[in-house]
Design an enzyme around this catalytic site. Sequence first.
Site, PDB file in Angstrom:
ATOM      1  N   ASP A  22      -7.398  -8.199  -2.583  1.00 60.87           N
ATOM      2  CA  ASP A  22      -6.405  -8.629  -1.601  1.00 60.87           C
ATOM      3  C   ASP A  22      -6.575 -10.109  -1.257  1.00 60.87           C
ATOM      4  O   ASP A  22      -5.927 -10.615  -0.354  1.00 60.87           O
ATOM      5  CB  ASP A  22      -6.461  -7.759  -0.345  1.00 60.87           C
ATOM      6  CG  ASP A  22      -7.762  -7.894   0.435  1.00 60.87           C
ATOM      7  OD1 ASP A  22      -8.639  -8.690   0.033  1.00 60.87           O
ATOM      8  OD2 ASP A  22      -7.912  -7.196   1.446  1.00 60.87           O
ATOM      9  N   HIS A  39      -5.118  -4.192   3.982  1.00 58.02           N
ATOM     10  CA  HIS A  39      -4.862  -3.445   5.216  1.00 58.02           C
ATOM     11  C   HIS A  39      -3.460  -2.846   5.229  1.00 58.02           C
ATOM     12  O   HIS A  39      -2.778  -2.845   6.246  1.00 58.02           O
ATOM     13  CB  HIS A  39      -5.097  -4.343   6.434  1.00 58.02           C
ATOM     14  CG  HIS A  39      -6.418  -5.039   6.394  1.00 58.02           C
ATOM     15  ND1 HIS A  39      -7.603  -4.375   6.631  1.00 58.02           N
ATOM     16  CD2 HIS A  39      -6.751  -6.312   6.095  1.00 58.02           C
ATOM     17  CE1 HIS A  39      -8.608  -5.234   6.495  1.00 58.02           C
ATOM     18  NE2 HIS A  39      -8.115  -6.410   6.168  1.00 58.02           N
ATOM     19  N   ASP A  77     -13.302  -6.266  -2.078  1.00 60.39           N
ATOM     20  CA  ASP A  77     -12.886  -6.844  -0.806  1.00 60.39           C
ATOM     21  C   ASP A  77     -14.083  -7.537  -0.176  1.00 60.39           C
ATOM     22  O   ASP A  77     -15.235  -7.169  -0.431  1.00 60.39           O
ATOM     23  CB  ASP A  77     -12.338  -5.765   0.139  1.00 60.39           C
ATOM     24  CG  ASP A  77     -11.541  -6.354   1.294  1.00 60.39           C
ATOM     25  OD1 ASP A  77     -11.087  -7.520   1.183  1.00 60.39           O
ATOM     26  OD2 ASP A  77     -11.355  -5.674   2.313  1.00 60.39           O
ATOM     27  N   GLY A  78     -13.792  -8.529   0.634  1.00 59.34           N
ATOM     28  CA  GLY A  78     -14.817  -9.227   1.394  1.00 59.34           C
ATOM     29  C   GLY A  78     -14.416  -9.264   2.849  1.00 59.34           C
ATOM     30  O   GLY A  78     -13.234  -9.165   3.192  1.00 59.34           O
ATOM     31  N   ASP A 109     -12.902  -2.294   1.913  1.00 59.13           N
ATOM     32  CA  ASP A 109     -12.994  -2.902   3.239  1.00 59.13           C
ATOM     33  C   ASP A 109     -14.056  -2.190   4.073  1.00 59.13           C
ATOM     34  O   ASP A 109     -14.873  -2.841   4.739  1.00 59.13           O
ATOM     35  CB  ASP A 109     -11.637  -2.865   3.942  1.00 59.13           C
ATOM     36  CG  ASP A 109     -11.690  -3.524   5.301  1.00 59.13           C
ATOM     37  OD1 ASP A 109     -11.947  -4.742   5.358  1.00 59.13           O
ATOM     38  OD2 ASP A 109     -11.482  -2.835   6.313  1.00 59.13           O
ATOM     39  N   GLU A 169     -15.448 -12.596  -0.636  1.00 58.77           N
ATOM     40  CA  GLU A 169     -14.437 -12.157  -1.607  1.00 58.77           C
ATOM     41  C   GLU A 169     -14.921 -12.450  -3.030  1.00 58.77           C
ATOM     42  O   GLU A 169     -14.847 -11.587  -3.912  1.00 58.77           O
ATOM     43  CB  GLU A 169     -13.096 -12.857  -1.355  1.00 58.77           C
ATOM     44  CG  GLU A 169     -12.426 -12.515  -0.035  1.00 58.77           C
ATOM     45  CD  GLU A 169     -11.746 -11.161   0.007  1.00 58.77           C
ATOM     46  OE1 GLU A 169     -11.766 -10.423  -0.998  1.00 58.77           O
ATOM     47  OE2 GLU A 169     -11.161 -10.838   1.056  1.00 58.77           O
TER      48      GLU A 169
END
Length: 145
Positions: free
Chosen positions: A69, A124, A9-10, A134, A47
């Site tokens: 994501d 999320h 994740d970024g 995250d 990302e």
Amino acid sequence: MKQIEIYTDGACSGNPGPGGWGAVLRYNGVEKEISGGAADTTNNRMELSGVIEALRMLKEPCEVILSSDSKYVCDAITKGWAKSWKRNNWRKADKKPALNSDLWEVLLSLLEQHRVTVKWIKGHAGHPENERCDRLAVAAIEKFK
């Protein structure tokens, strides 16, 4: 071939702004968390950086299930956009420059070294590994504020 699960994740505080990335690598029940960031960056660069740095951790060709994501990352890989951008001298179909070509160049090279299956996961939404990534990414931002 070793089978590795990678989750990435970024995140960015402002876009552009200080950013961070996080990744969880899992092999044979053992997990490793990595993270990093940059002072002035974008969400998409973070990302991409998460995926790049996770793949760089692999010491030999592996079978990888990569979960992210980021539609930007997942679609550009699975739909062949990134390869097409490269073939077209980093131009998109609309002839505009493809963004982040420096990172895409590195990522495409890493993808060639492994057998990678890309899976998009909703961000999320309570996915445990995505939530961990995250948290790693957001924590990494603090080092650059």
